[in-house]
Enzyme design. Structure first.
Site, short mmCIF file in Angstrom:
data_model
loop_
_atom_site.label_atom_id
_atom_site.label_comp_id
_atom_site.label_asym_id
_atom_site.label_seq_id
_atom_site.Cartn_x
_atom_site.Cartn_y
_atom_site.Cartn_z
N GLU A 45 -3.47 -1.02 -18.18
CA GLU A 45 -4.37 -1.43 -17.08
C GLU A 45 -5.27 -0.26 -16.66
OE1 GLU A 45 -4.11 -4.33 -14.50
OE2 GLU A 45 -2.74 -5.50 -15.73
N ASP A 99 2.65 2.05 -3.04
CA ASP A 99 2.89 2.51 -4.43
C ASP A 99 1.99 3.68 -4.79
OD1 ASP A 99 0.73 0.79 -4.42
OD2 ASP A 99 1.10 0.03 -6.44
N HIS A 149 0.81 -1.23 0.00
CA HIS A 149 0.00 0.00 0.00
C HIS A 149 0.84 1.27 0.00
CE1 HIS A 149 -3.84 -1.98 0.28
NE2 HIS A 149 -3.27 -2.82 1.11
N ALA A 178 -4.27 -14.50 -8.99
CA ALA A 178 -3.79 -14.89 -7.65
C ALA A 178 -2.87 -13.85 -7.04
CB ALA A 178 -3.08 -16.24 -7.74
N ASP A 198 4.18 -3.59 -11.09
CA ASP A 198 4.05 -4.94 -11.65
C ASP A 198 4.80 -5.09 -12.97
OD1 ASP A 198 2.47 -5.15 -9.46
OD2 ASP A 198 0.57 -5.32 -10.54
N LEU A 239 -0.11 -12.65 -8.57
CA LEU A 239 1.27 -12.77 -9.06
C LEU A 239 1.45 -11.99 -10.35
CD1 LEU A 239 2.01 -16.54 -8.36
CD2 LEU A 239 2.32 -14.60 -6.87
N SER A 240 0.43 -11.19 -10.69
CA SER A 240 0.51 -10.27 -11.82
C SER A 240 0.65 -10.95 -13.18
CB SER A 240 1.68 -9.30 -11.62
OG SER A 240 1.15 -8.03 -11.55
N SER A 241 -0.23 -11.93 -13.40
CA SER A 241 -0.24 -12.56 -14.73
C SER A 241 -0.64 -11.52 -15.78
CB SER A 241 -1.21 -13.75 -14.76
OG SER A 241 -2.54 -13.34 -14.58
N SER A 242 -1.50 -10.56 -15.40
CA SER A 242 -1.96 -9.58 -16.40
C SER A 242 -0.79 -8.70 -16.86
CB SER A 242 -3.10 -8.72 -15.83
OG SER A 242 -2.68 -7.97 -14.72
P1 ADP Z 1 -3.32 -11.16 -11.72
O1 ADP Z 1 -2.66 -10.11 -12.55
O2 ADP Z 1 -3.15 -10.93 -10.25
O3 ADP Z 1 -2.95 -12.55 -12.10
P2 ADP Z 1 -5.66 -10.09 -12.95
O4 ADP Z 1 -7.11 -10.28 -12.69
O5 ADP Z 1 -5.12 -8.70 -12.91
O6 ADP Z 1 -4.88 -11.05 -11.96
O7 ADP Z 1 -5.31 -10.66 -14.40
C1 ADP Z 1 -5.74 -11.95 -14.78
C2 ADP Z 1 -6.24 -11.88 -16.21
O8 ADP Z 1 -5.12 -11.73 -17.14
C3 ADP Z 1 -6.92 -13.16 -16.65
O9 ADP Z 1 -8.28 -13.19 -16.24
C4 ADP Z 1 -6.76 -13.10 -18.16
O10 ADP Z 1 -7.71 -12.24 -18.74
C5 ADP Z 1 -5.37 -12.47 -18.32
N1 ADP Z 1 -4.40 -13.59 -18.38
C6 ADP Z 1 -3.49 -13.92 -17.45
N2 ADP Z 1 -2.81 -15.03 -17.81
C7 ADP Z 1 -3.31 -15.42 -18.99
C8 ADP Z 1 -3.06 -16.53 -19.87
N3 ADP Z 1 -2.15 -17.46 -19.57
N4 ADP Z 1 -3.79 -16.60 -21.00
C9 ADP Z 1 -4.72 -15.67 -21.31
N5 ADP Z 1 -5.01 -14.63 -20.51
C10 ADP Z 1 -4.33 -14.49 -19.37
MG MG Z 2 -3.19 -8.05 -12.55
#
Ligand code: ADP
Ligand code: MG
Length: 410
Positions: A172, A42, A40, A135, A184, A137-140
């Site tokens: 984002e 950033d 909290h 989760a 991120d 871990l910033s997949s987005s």
């Molecule tokens: P976080 O960034 O914490 O993981 P977010 O809700 O910000 O969570 O982002 C998750 C979203 O990013 C997913 O719902 C999807 O739309 C996109 N995303 C992440 N990983 C993938 C993947 N492997 N394939 C397609 N879309 C993905």
């Molecule tokens: Mg995200």
């Protein structure tokens, strides 16, 4: 292109060859991230201590042969067209439209298109990886960074990494509509193996901070999600804004809460109403903890660093009040395990994952202790090491592509 060593790299390259009948021109790897200290802060443009992890999005791409490109999301077994000349408007202009995975690549194309780099070529892409989605871990950010690197190379944009981090933040905020910070994508782009990344969220100065190879991080999902406490989460935002306003009435030279120091608190806090005094105390002390954490790691004192992790959790719980009893119990269970140096919940709070810093070898016991607290079926625990930042791991000149071999499906 040589056959990638990483199984996810191989998966997207093989799927690309199968889907498009040619080898991709490049393969990109963009990691997720964990933030160990700097909860909290950033939004106060403070200092944070994240690191890129050994879980990543892998993306195989080529300039499209058609006018419109095709995107294959391997992990979702879904495919969509993407024509940079015909993009959907940002999500806030599409009320009621659910958030889809395509919004992230569309957002990258839209943001690049609005940044004055000229018309973007369409791409054929296959991507996927092993970062759990949603989760914390910033997949987005990893998806955004992977697409940004691909367009940067294939369209010859020559944008530097810092610009790419700022562009991903804009994707984002302005397109997807999530108020996330620069940390991120910055961590995904600038990570170094076995290092955390000290980042000043105001100046974007950064430097790698070594973490001993004798430690790793265990991440366990609590099974609860922040969405269930959306009103509390939004309340913290409102309180933080109100706290800054009150502080600025008293100290007009303060731009954001990071401009305060711990020495200011005895004078300042009695002048603030509850709970704003606690919110301010957390942010100011958390900024100081990041500096102390960096110094501890640079002296090689990983135990001290672990204690700071614990203090950070306790401050988020007692002063910022964004924890949950289950997160507290998971962290306490981790702390009580032999070999655990410290633990705290990740991200904005009110749910998500707890990460524990442990001596290598103690991962199973620490994970087990946290899972016992959760007591319901959750995704398997992750053991993470800190890894290098995003990169183009292989390229092939157009017209010089080797024949496809070893085809496999996703
Ligand atoms: P976080 O960034 O914490 O993981 P977010 O809700 O910000 O969570 O982002 C998750 C979203 O990013 C997913 O719902 C999807 O739309 C996109 N995303 C992440 N990983 C993938 C993947 N492997 N394939 C397609 N879309 C993905
Ligand atoms: Mg995200």
């Amino acid at each position: 292109m040589t056959r990638p060593e990483n199984s996810h790299g191989r998966r997207v390259v093989d799927r690309f060859v199968q889907r498009f009948g040619r080898s991709p021109q490049l393969l990109v790897r963009a990691p997720g991230r964990l933030c160990l200290l700097g909860a909290h802060v950033d939004t106060a443009q403070g200092w944070v201590l994240p690191g890129a992890i050994d879980r990543a999005i892998w993306l195989a791409a080529s300039l499209a042969t058609d006018r419109s490109g095709s995107l294959v999301a391997c992990d979702l077994t879904d495919e969509s067209g993407l024509d940079p000349a015909r993009l959907a408007p940002p999500r806030h202009q599409r009320p009621g439209d659910p958030l889809r995975w395509t919004d992230y690549p569309q957002g990258v194309a839209w943001t690049l298109g609005n940044s004055g780099v000229g018309p973007l070529p369409p791409l054929d892409v296959v991507f996927g990886g092993d970062i759990p989605r949603g989760a914390g871990l910033s997949s987005s950010a990893a998806v955004e960074v992977a697409f940004l690197l691909a367009w940067n190379a294939l369209a010859g944009l020559r944008l530097d990494r810092r610009s790419l981090a700022e562009l991903a933040t804009r994707v984002e905020r302005e397109y997807v509509g999530v108020r996330s910070g620069v940390m991120d994508p910055f961590a995904s782009l600038f990570g170094q193996s076995d290092h955390l990344l000290w980042l000043d969220c105001r100046s974007l100065d950064s430097r790698p901070v070594p973490l001993p190879t004798t430690v790793s991080v265990v991440v366990v999902d609590s099974g609860t999600r922040r969405e269930l406490a959306a009103s509390e989460f939004n309340a913290r935002r409102t309180e933080s804004a109100a706290a800054l306003q009150r502080v600025r009435e008293l100290y007009p030279s303060v731009e954001t809460l990071r401009d305060l120091s711990v020495a200011d608190l005895p004078d300042l806090l009695p002048q603030l109403p509850s709970p704003l005094d606690r919110r301010v105390q957390h942010v100011v002390e958390e900024c100081a903890r990041v500096q102390q954490g960096v110094e501890a790691l640079e002296r090689g004192e990983v135990e001290t660093f672990g204690q700071l992790l614990r203090a950070s959790h306790e401050s988020s719980r007692d002063l910022f009040e964004c924890s949950l009893p289950r997160l507290d119990a998971m962290a306490a269970a981790a702390w009580a395990t032999e070999g655990c140096l410290g633990a705290r919940f990740m991200g904005g709070g009110f749910g998500g994952c707890v990460a524990a810093l442990v001596e290598v070898g103690s991962e199973p016991a620490t994970a087990e202790a946290m899972l016992d607290v959760v007591g319901e079926v959750v995704p398997p625990p992750l053991v993470c090491r800190f890894a290098d930042g995003a990169a183009i791991v292989d390229t092939v000149e157009p017209g010089n592509q080797p024949p496809a071999e070893g085809q496999r499906t996703c």
